[in-house]
Motif scaffolding. Structure first.
Motif, PDB file in Angstrom:
ATOM      1  N   THR A  27       0.838  -1.201   0.000  1.00  0.00           N
ATOM      2  CA  THR A  27       0.000   0.000   0.000  1.00  0.00           C
ATOM      3  C   THR A  27       0.869   1.245   0.000  1.00  0.00           C
ATOM      4  OG1 THR A  27      -1.730  -1.175   1.189  1.00  0.00           O
ATOM      5  CG2 THR A  27      -1.826   1.226   1.237  1.00  0.00           C
ATOM      6  N   TRP A  28       1.890   1.260   0.864  1.00  0.00           N
ATOM      7  CA  TRP A  28       2.782   2.412   0.931  1.00  0.00           C
ATOM      8  C   TRP A  28       3.478   2.610  -0.404  1.00  0.00           C
ATOM      9  CZ3 TRP A  28       7.793   3.767   0.182  1.00  0.00           C
ATOM     10  CH2 TRP A  28       8.189   5.000   0.703  1.00  0.00           C
ATOM     11  N   LEU A  29       3.984   1.530  -0.989  1.00  0.00           N
ATOM     12  CA  LEU A  29       4.668   1.634  -2.282  1.00  0.00           C
ATOM     13  C   LEU A  29       3.734   2.161  -3.363  1.00  0.00           C
ATOM     14  CD1 LEU A  29       6.755  -1.655  -2.265  1.00  0.00           C
ATOM     15  CD2 LEU A  29       7.646   0.680  -2.169  1.00  0.00           C
ATOM     16  N   ALA A  30       2.505   1.670  -3.377  1.00  0.00           N
ATOM     17  CA  ALA A  30       1.536   2.134  -4.370  1.00  0.00           C
ATOM     18  C   ALA A  30       1.241   3.622  -4.186  1.00  0.00           C
ATOM     19  CB  ALA A  30       0.253   1.316  -4.272  1.00  0.00           C
ATOM     20  N   ASP A  48       5.461   7.488  -7.352  1.00  0.00           N
ATOM     21  CA  ASP A  48       6.142   8.571  -8.063  1.00  0.00           C
ATOM     22  C   ASP A  48       7.435   9.000  -7.370  1.00  0.00           C
ATOM     23  OD1 ASP A  48       4.593   9.522  -5.924  1.00  0.00           O
ATOM     24  OD2 ASP A  48       4.537  11.540  -6.769  1.00  0.00           O
ATOM     25  N   ARG A  49       7.671   8.509  -6.151  1.00  0.00           N
ATOM     26  CA  ARG A  49       8.835   8.940  -5.379  1.00  0.00           C
ATOM     27  C   ARG A  49       9.854   7.829  -5.122  1.00  0.00           C
ATOM     28  NH1 ARG A  49       6.818  11.377  -0.124  1.00  0.00           N
ATOM     29  NH2 ARG A  49       9.001  11.916   0.048  1.00  0.00           N
ATOM     30  N   ILE A  50       9.537   6.617  -5.537  1.00  0.00           N
ATOM     31  CA  ILE A  50      10.427   5.506  -5.239  1.00  0.00           C
ATOM     32  C   ILE A  50      10.529   4.579  -6.446  1.00  0.00           C
ATOM     33  CG2 ILE A  50       8.644   4.014  -4.241  1.00  0.00           C
ATOM     34  CD1 ILE A  50      10.771   3.236  -2.122  1.00  0.00           C
ATOM     35  N   GLU A  51      11.729   4.076  -6.663  1.00  0.00           N
ATOM     36  CA  GLU A  51      11.957   3.131  -7.749  1.00  0.00           C
ATOM     37  C   GLU A  51      12.404   1.816  -7.125  1.00  0.00           C
ATOM     38  OE1 GLU A  51      14.904   2.455 -11.558  1.00  0.00           O
ATOM     39  OE2 GLU A  51      14.865   4.387 -10.554  1.00  0.00           O
ATOM     40  N   TYR A  75      21.409  -3.452 -10.577  1.00  0.00           N
ATOM     41  CA  TYR A  75      20.017  -3.754 -10.290  1.00  0.00           C
ATOM     42  C   TYR A  75      19.216  -4.039 -11.545  1.00  0.00           C
ATOM     43  CZ  TYR A  75      20.685  -1.985  -5.581  1.00  0.00           C
ATOM     44  OH  TYR A  75      21.097  -1.794  -4.302  1.00  0.00           O
ATOM     45  N   ILE A  76      18.136  -4.758 -11.342  1.00  0.00           N
ATOM     46  CA  ILE A  76      17.178  -5.007 -12.403  1.00  0.00           C
ATOM     47  C   ILE A  76      15.966  -4.134 -12.123  1.00  0.00           C
ATOM     48  CG2 ILE A  76      15.718  -6.744 -13.506  1.00  0.00           C
ATOM     49  CD1 ILE A  76      17.757  -8.814 -12.275  1.00  0.00           C
ATOM     50  N   PRO A  77      15.712  -3.082 -12.919  1.00  0.00           N
ATOM     51  CA  PRO A  77      14.547  -2.246 -12.652  1.00  0.00           C
ATOM     52  C   PRO A  77      13.265  -3.062 -12.725  1.00  0.00           C
ATOM     53  CG  PRO A  77      15.969  -1.250 -14.299  1.00  0.00           C
ATOM     54  CD  PRO A  77      16.455  -2.643 -14.069  1.00  0.00           C
ATOM     55  N   CYS A  78      12.313  -2.734 -11.888  1.00  0.00           N
ATOM     56  CA  CYS A  78      11.044  -3.442 -11.901  1.00  0.00           C
ATOM     57  C   CYS A  78       9.938  -2.503 -11.467  1.00  0.00           C
ATOM     58  CB  CYS A  78      11.102  -4.652 -10.968  1.00  0.00           C
ATOM     59  SG  CYS A  78      11.339  -4.196  -9.253  1.00  0.00           S
ATOM     60  N   THR A  79       8.740  -2.936 -11.689  1.00  0.00           N
ATOM     61  CA  THR A  79       7.582  -2.151 -11.281  1.00  0.00           C
ATOM     62  C   THR A  79       6.901  -2.843 -10.109  1.00  0.00           C
ATOM     63  OG1 THR A  79       6.073  -3.320 -12.733  1.00  0.00           O
ATOM     64  CG2 THR A  79       7.204  -1.403 -13.664  1.00  0.00           C
ATOM     65  N   LEU A  80       6.052  -2.131  -9.431  1.00  0.00           N
ATOM     66  CA  LEU A  80       5.311  -2.685  -8.309  1.00  0.00           C
ATOM     67  C   LEU A  80       4.462  -3.874  -8.780  1.00  0.00           C
ATOM     68  CD1 LEU A  80       4.456  -2.550  -5.354  1.00  0.00           C
ATOM     69  CD2 LEU A  80       2.711  -0.897  -5.995  1.00  0.00           C
ATOM     70  N   GLU A  81       3.903  -3.773  -9.960  1.00  0.00           N
ATOM     71  CA  GLU A  81       3.076  -4.854 -10.492  1.00  0.00           C
ATOM     72  C   GLU A  81       3.882  -6.139 -10.684  1.00  0.00           C
ATOM     73  OE1 GLU A  81       3.076  -1.708 -11.939  1.00  0.00           O
ATOM     74  OE2 GLU A  81       1.275  -1.152 -10.811  1.00  0.00           O
ATOM     75  N   GLU A  82       5.133  -5.999 -11.081  1.00  0.00           N
ATOM     76  CA  GLU A  82       5.979  -7.192 -11.272  1.00  0.00           C
ATOM     77  C   GLU A  82       6.281  -7.889  -9.950  1.00  0.00           C
ATOM     78  OE1 GLU A  82       8.608  -6.027 -15.168  1.00  0.00           O
ATOM     79  OE2 GLU A  82       9.133  -5.096 -13.247  1.00  0.00           O
ATOM     80  N   ILE A  83       6.346  -7.145  -8.882  1.00  0.00           N
ATOM     81  CA  ILE A  83       6.625  -7.741  -7.567  1.00  0.00           C
ATOM     82  C   ILE A  83       5.391  -8.387  -6.989  1.00  0.00           C
ATOM     83  CG2 ILE A  83       7.282  -7.214  -5.197  1.00  0.00           C
ATOM     84  CD1 ILE A  83       9.078  -5.047  -6.346  1.00  0.00           C
ATOM     85  N   ILE A  84       4.250  -7.724  -7.158  1.00  0.00           N
ATOM     86  CA  ILE A  84       2.994  -8.237  -6.582  1.00  0.00           C
ATOM     87  C   ILE A  84       2.486  -9.304  -7.479  1.00  0.00           C
ATOM     88  CG2 ILE A  84       0.643  -7.652  -5.985  1.00  0.00           C
ATOM     89  CD1 ILE A  84       1.621  -4.800  -5.526  1.00  0.00           C
TER      90      ILE A  84
END
Length: 86
Positions: free
Chosen positions: A4-7, A11-14, A77-86
């Motif tokens: 939830t915090w990440l979502a 816009d402020r965290i990669e 690092y391997i860039p990723c999105t929140l969707e890829e982690i969840i």
């Protein structure tokens, strides 16, 4: 809670994923190796009580060397999105 915090702060965290078992690519491990190799044998502590002071001096020097600190992270690092982690 973390998702939830990440979502809410997307816009402020990669997010970047580390390989599961590659200590040579882990910035923490690279810092440890740098610390061990940057201290001359004469500066290495013989007593555990001296270790914190020696370590602090090393990191205070590194704070004034951002080009070295950046090197811990360059291309690791391997860039990723929140969707890829969840």
């Amino acid at each position: 809670m973390v998702r939830t915090w990440l979502a809410d702060h997307a816009d402020r965290i990669e997010l970047r994923l580390l390989p599961p078992c590659s200590p040579e690519l882990n910035p923490d491990e690279l810092v440890n190796v740098d610390l061990k190799h940057s201290l001359p044998m004469s500066s290495r502590t013989r007593h555990q009580a001296q270790s914190p002071a020696v370590t602090r001096r090393f990191f205070h020097r590194r704070q004034r060397q951002p080009h070295i600190v950046r090197g811990y992270f360059d291309g690791l690092y391997i860039p990723c999105t929140l969707e890829e982690i969840i």
